[in-house]
Design a protein around this motif. Structure first.
Motif, PDB file in Angstrom:
ATOM      1  N   ARG A 175     -26.400 -16.155  70.515  1.00 50.08           N
ATOM      2  CA  ARG A 175     -25.432 -16.386  71.547  1.00 50.08           C
ATOM      3  C   ARG A 175     -25.501 -17.895  71.994  1.00 50.08           C
ATOM      4  NH1 ARG A 175     -23.266 -11.261  75.200  1.00 50.08           N
ATOM      5  NH2 ARG A 175     -22.780  -9.870  73.403  1.00 50.08           N
ATOM      6  N   LEU A 213     -22.980 -20.951  71.642  1.00 50.09           N
ATOM      7  CA  LEU A 213     -22.380 -21.826  72.763  1.00 50.09           C
ATOM      8  C   LEU A 213     -22.651 -23.254  72.686  1.00 50.09           C
ATOM      9  CD1 LEU A 213     -23.073 -19.027  75.748  1.00 50.09           C
ATOM     10  CD2 LEU A 213     -20.630 -19.607  74.509  1.00 50.09           C
ATOM     11  N   GLU A 246     -17.719 -10.535  67.178  1.00 46.38           N
ATOM     12  CA  GLU A 246     -17.032  -9.702  67.971  1.00 46.38           C
ATOM     13  C   GLU A 246     -17.128 -10.359  69.445  1.00 46.38           C
ATOM     14  OE1 GLU A 246     -16.275  -4.885  69.252  1.00 46.38           O
ATOM     15  OE2 GLU A 246     -18.054  -5.759  68.004  1.00 46.38           O
ATOM     16  N   TRP A 247     -18.555 -10.630  70.024  1.00 45.14           N
ATOM     17  CA  TRP A 247     -18.427 -11.305  71.207  1.00 45.14           C
ATOM     18  C   TRP A 247     -17.818 -12.648  71.184  1.00 45.14           C
ATOM     19  CZ3 TRP A 247     -21.480 -15.820  71.180  1.00 45.14           C
ATOM     20  CH2 TRP A 247     -21.877 -16.440  72.667  1.00 45.14           C
ATOM     21  N   TRP A 248     -17.835 -13.407  70.312  1.00 45.59           N
ATOM     22  CA  TRP A 248     -17.217 -14.929  70.224  1.00 45.59           C
ATOM     23  C   TRP A 248     -15.723 -14.490  70.357  1.00 45.59           C
ATOM     24  CZ3 TRP A 248     -19.024 -19.725  70.428  1.00 45.59           C
ATOM     25  CH2 TRP A 248     -18.235 -20.718  69.886  1.00 45.59           C
ATOM     26  N   SER A 252     -14.129 -12.271  71.461  1.00 48.32           N
ATOM     27  CA  SER A 252     -13.280 -11.690  72.579  1.00 48.32           C
ATOM     28  C   SER A 252     -13.292 -12.744  73.815  1.00 48.32           C
ATOM     29  CB  SER A 252     -14.313 -10.452  72.997  1.00 48.32           C
ATOM     30  OG  SER A 252     -15.603 -10.950  73.498  1.00 48.32           O
ATOM     31  N   MET A 253     -13.986 -13.850  73.616  1.00 49.32           N
ATOM     32  CA  MET A 253     -13.709 -15.059  74.762  1.00 49.32           C
ATOM     33  C   MET A 253     -13.623 -16.285  74.334  1.00 49.32           C
ATOM     34  SD  MET A 253     -17.987 -14.836  75.563  1.00 49.32           S
ATOM     35  CE  MET A 253     -18.089 -16.189  76.467  1.00 49.32           C
ATOM     36  N   ILE A 254     -13.808 -16.770  73.184  1.00 48.70           N
ATOM     37  CA  ILE A 254     -13.651 -18.092  72.827  1.00 48.70           C
ATOM     38  C   ILE A 254     -12.505 -18.393  71.745  1.00 48.70           C
ATOM     39  CG2 ILE A 254     -14.997 -20.072  71.634  1.00 48.70           C
ATOM     40  CD1 ILE A 254     -16.556 -19.106  74.122  1.00 48.70           C
ATOM     41  N   GLU A 255     -11.728 -19.559  72.042  1.00 52.38           N
ATOM     42  CA  GLU A 255     -10.637 -19.676  71.425  1.00 52.38           C
ATOM     43  C   GLU A 255     -10.833 -20.497  69.856  1.00 52.38           C
ATOM     44  OE1 GLU A 255      -7.504 -21.827  73.233  1.00 52.38           O
ATOM     45  OE2 GLU A 255      -7.276 -19.996  74.957  1.00 52.38           O
TER      46      GLU A 255
END
Length: 217
Positions: free
Chosen positions: A116, A120, A152-154, A156-159
């Motif tokens: 992660r 980022l 899945e994490w990405w 859900s929060m990053i465009e």
């Protein structure tokens, strides 16, 4: 014609074939199988001169099929071959340099986003996409669980769109789609048996049409 814009789409990683004519035929045939968003052309073991020759033959074939041709790493080869973009397999520093020099004229994306924190770091550079996995990382039938979790994490929060490396089984594309990732990359799943490549591309598209989650507008 299915609507592929609101679901995960296929990215192909060109196979490692030293013979240009054979590689061009196999990639061209695969592209006839259905929707492909882009094709990443790795250098593999080729020297720059041979990589240049491969790129100059393959890039027009990819573009004629309506896909984006992305050259791995070598900016000079990408420029001379009039490719659509660069795939940077190195980390954030290499990607930052490529973005500074070549965006927005060319698509620039990539990764080595193994966790992660690195993801980022890469995201802060605003690349055109982030890649989870290695382009030669399809060593098991399924996609690597770590890459699926990161996607899945990405998603859900990053465009910024992400591409996830699938496995050697074409069915692995669905597990990638279910993470919310915009793209799934396949290599051996399509090209292990070159004669089957067109039908496998068609089958993956049919699978994604039927079962992949749809993106919200």
């Amino acid at each position: 014609m299915s609507n592929t814009e609101n679901r995960c789409r296929l990215v192909l990683v060109a196979p490692d074939m030293p013979d240009i004519a054979e590689r061009a035929r196999v990639v061209g045939d695969a592209l006839k199988g259905g929707d492909v968003a882009s094709v990443i052309l790795p250098q593999y073991g080729l020297d720059e001169a041979d990589f240049q020759k491969h790129a100059e033959v393959l890039v027009p074939i990819v573009q004629k099929a309506g896909a984006a041709a992305l050259i791995e790493g070598d900016t000079r080869v990408a420029g001379r071959a009039k490719a659509d973009g660069l795939h940077v397999s190195g980390g954030a520093d290499a990607l930052a340099e490529a973005i500074e020099r070549h965006a927005p004229k060319m698509i620039v994306g990539g990764g080595n986003a193994t966790d992660r924190h690195r993801a980022l770091e890469i995201g802060e550079l605003r690349p055109d996409y982030v890649f989870f996995g290695r382009i030669d990382g399809d060593i098991k039938p399924e996609a690597h669980p770590r890459n699926l979790a990161l996607a899945e994490w990405w998603a859900s929060m990053i465009e910024i769109p992400c591409i996830v490396m699938g496995g050697t089984d074409s069915q692995s594309a669905l597990a990638v789609a279910e993470t919310g990732a915009e793209f799934v990359a396949l290599r051996m799943a399509v090209f292990a048996d070159p004669a089957q490549a067109p039908s496998l591309v068609a089958a993956v598209n049919a699978l994604l049409d039927e079962k992949a989650p749809r993106f919200e507008d």
